[in-house]
Design an enzyme around this catalytic site. Structure first.
Site, short mmCIF file in Angstrom:
data_model
loop_
_atom_site.label_atom_id
_atom_site.label_comp_id
_atom_site.label_asym_id
_atom_site.label_seq_id
_atom_site.Cartn_x
_atom_site.Cartn_y
_atom_site.Cartn_z
N TYR A 167 -53.31 30.12 100.53
CA TYR A 167 -52.12 29.28 100.59
C TYR A 167 -51.92 28.48 99.30
CZ TYR A 167 -51.10 29.42 105.69
OH TYR A 167 -50.74 29.78 106.96
N ASP A 216 -50.85 39.47 111.50
CA ASP A 216 -51.48 38.17 111.27
C ASP A 216 -52.74 38.02 112.13
OD1 ASP A 216 -51.72 35.79 109.91
OD2 ASP A 216 -50.38 34.66 111.21
#
Length: 390
Positions: free
Chosen positions: A131, A286
């Site tokens: 991220y 995911d």
């Protein structure tokens, strides 16, 4: 001696429909697709598909293969992927990535897990980074990671429009994308930036800004979670119509759906109705990621773990519930994700492509056989060689 398998009498979806065909596999590649193929006596294995659907193995472009850090504290850390779960779900190619936690979940762990999955029979690539910005790497730079590490194909899951991201500037995004693009060109890889998009008001605007103010093509970015809400979906359709790929997440919960998210199959149907090109749309699971449900103040309400089985489930739902034709729905989980990340030998049933194949019972719409790299991993619903990881 190379392993030879002849699969006869299959309804082949490549993903386009080829009708009733035989498929010859030699070693780890598809050798030939035709009618009335035969093998000399005592050479190889012949399997009668008896009208079952033969399809490419599914390509899952976002899996937290080494597990993830749960936003509910250390006690909510998610487990790593078990290879048998991938095989049972018809997934023969996965792309591993880190997410929110790049402190206690590391690229070293991700690399080791990717190699373990390869040894257990499926194909596994990985992304450098997470991220956060600056991008954490194995070798010291994005360019070196992509060029020098065989299974690193791009950067991800870089976060934008999310309270958990580093809120990268336009210039930071341009520099990361440029490094990844050049590395991809020099190494023959995709060099794509896989982008986690949160539910912030910026939506995809940071990516549109990069494309407007640089020479970076829109295809260099691959945003996911585009089914979070209708506003993000509409922005995603605009992105797809401009030439970019967009991805819908198949793992979800009833609580997250109640907050405004759409099932991937529903989002696919809506995107097609709004004029998004089907060639630019993909699903990913995911899997092993933390499925978080935050309140308006950013506090965690509840959390579950993403499941790789959801990829095939949502493909099936797209066909059965949303009435999307099989070839169109199938390309969203096979050829499209392979093209999005530059995986040239994946996602299609064709001569010279990797022999990653699944057989599906057309009556029950269930997976019965899975072949990965030319070897049966699931045969008549029975696991063959994969061992459960601890």
């Amino acid at each position: 001696m190379s392993q030879i398998t002849l699969i006869k009498n299959a309804e082949v979806f490549a993903p386009r429909s080829l009708g009733r065909c035989d498929v010859l596999v030699a070693g780890d590649r598809v050798a030939k697709i035709d009618q009335h193929l035969t093998l000399p006596e005592s050479v190889g294995q012949v399997v009668d598909a008896d009208g079952a659907w033969l399809m490419p193995g599914l390509v899952d472009t976002l899996v937290h293969i080494s597990g993830g850090g749960g936003e509910g504290g250390f006690g909510s850390r998610t487990p790593e992927l078990d290879v048998r779960d991938a095989i049972a779900a018809g997934v023969t190619t996965v792309v591993g990535a880190l997410g929110t936690d790049a402190t206690t979940r590391t690229l070293n762990e991700l690399f080791g897990k990717a190699k373990a999955l390869e040894a257990q029979g499926i194909t596994c690539f990985m992304q450098t980074g997470s991220y956060q910005v600056p991008v954490n790497t194995l070798t010291g730079s994005v360019r070196s990671d992509i060029m020098l590490v065989d299974n690193i194909i791009g950067v991800g899951e870089l976060a934008i429009s999310d309270h958990r991201s580093s809120h990268p500037s336009r210039d930071e995004l341009i520099r990361i994308a440029a490094d990844a693009r050049v590395a991809g060109l020099l190494s023959g890889k995709g060099g794509v930036i896989s982008v986690h998009v949160g539910d912030g008001s910026g939506r995809l605007q940071p990516l549109f800004d990069v494309v407007e103010h640089s020479e970076i093509p829109i295809s260099q970015f691959y945003p996911t979670h585009m089914n979070r809400n209708t506003s993000l979906l509409e922005h995603g359709v605009e992105f797809a119509r401009a030439g970019g790929f967009i991805d819908f997440t198949t793992s979800t919960t009833e609580e997250i759906l109640a907050s405004g998210e759409m099932r991937a199959s529903q989002a696919l149907a809506m995107a097609l109705e709004q004029g998004a090109p089907v060639d630019q749309l993909t699903f990913s699971s995911d899997a092993q990621g933390s499925l978080t449900n935050f309140c308006d103040l950013g506090e965690l309400r509840d959390m579950e773990v993403g499941a790789i089985a959801s990829l095939f489930d949502e493909f099936r739902s797209a066909v059965q519930r949303e009435k999307v034709e099989i070839p169109r729905a199938l390309q969203v989980v096979t050829s499209n994700p392979a093209r999005a990340l530059g995986l040239k030998r994946k996602g299609q049933v064709a001569a010279g492509r990797d022999a990653d194949l699944i057989l599906v019972d057309p009556q029950r719409f269930q997976i019965t056989h899975v072949m990965a790299k030319g070897r049966w991993q699931l045969f008549d619903r029975q696991p063959q060689t994969a061992e459960r990881s601890d």
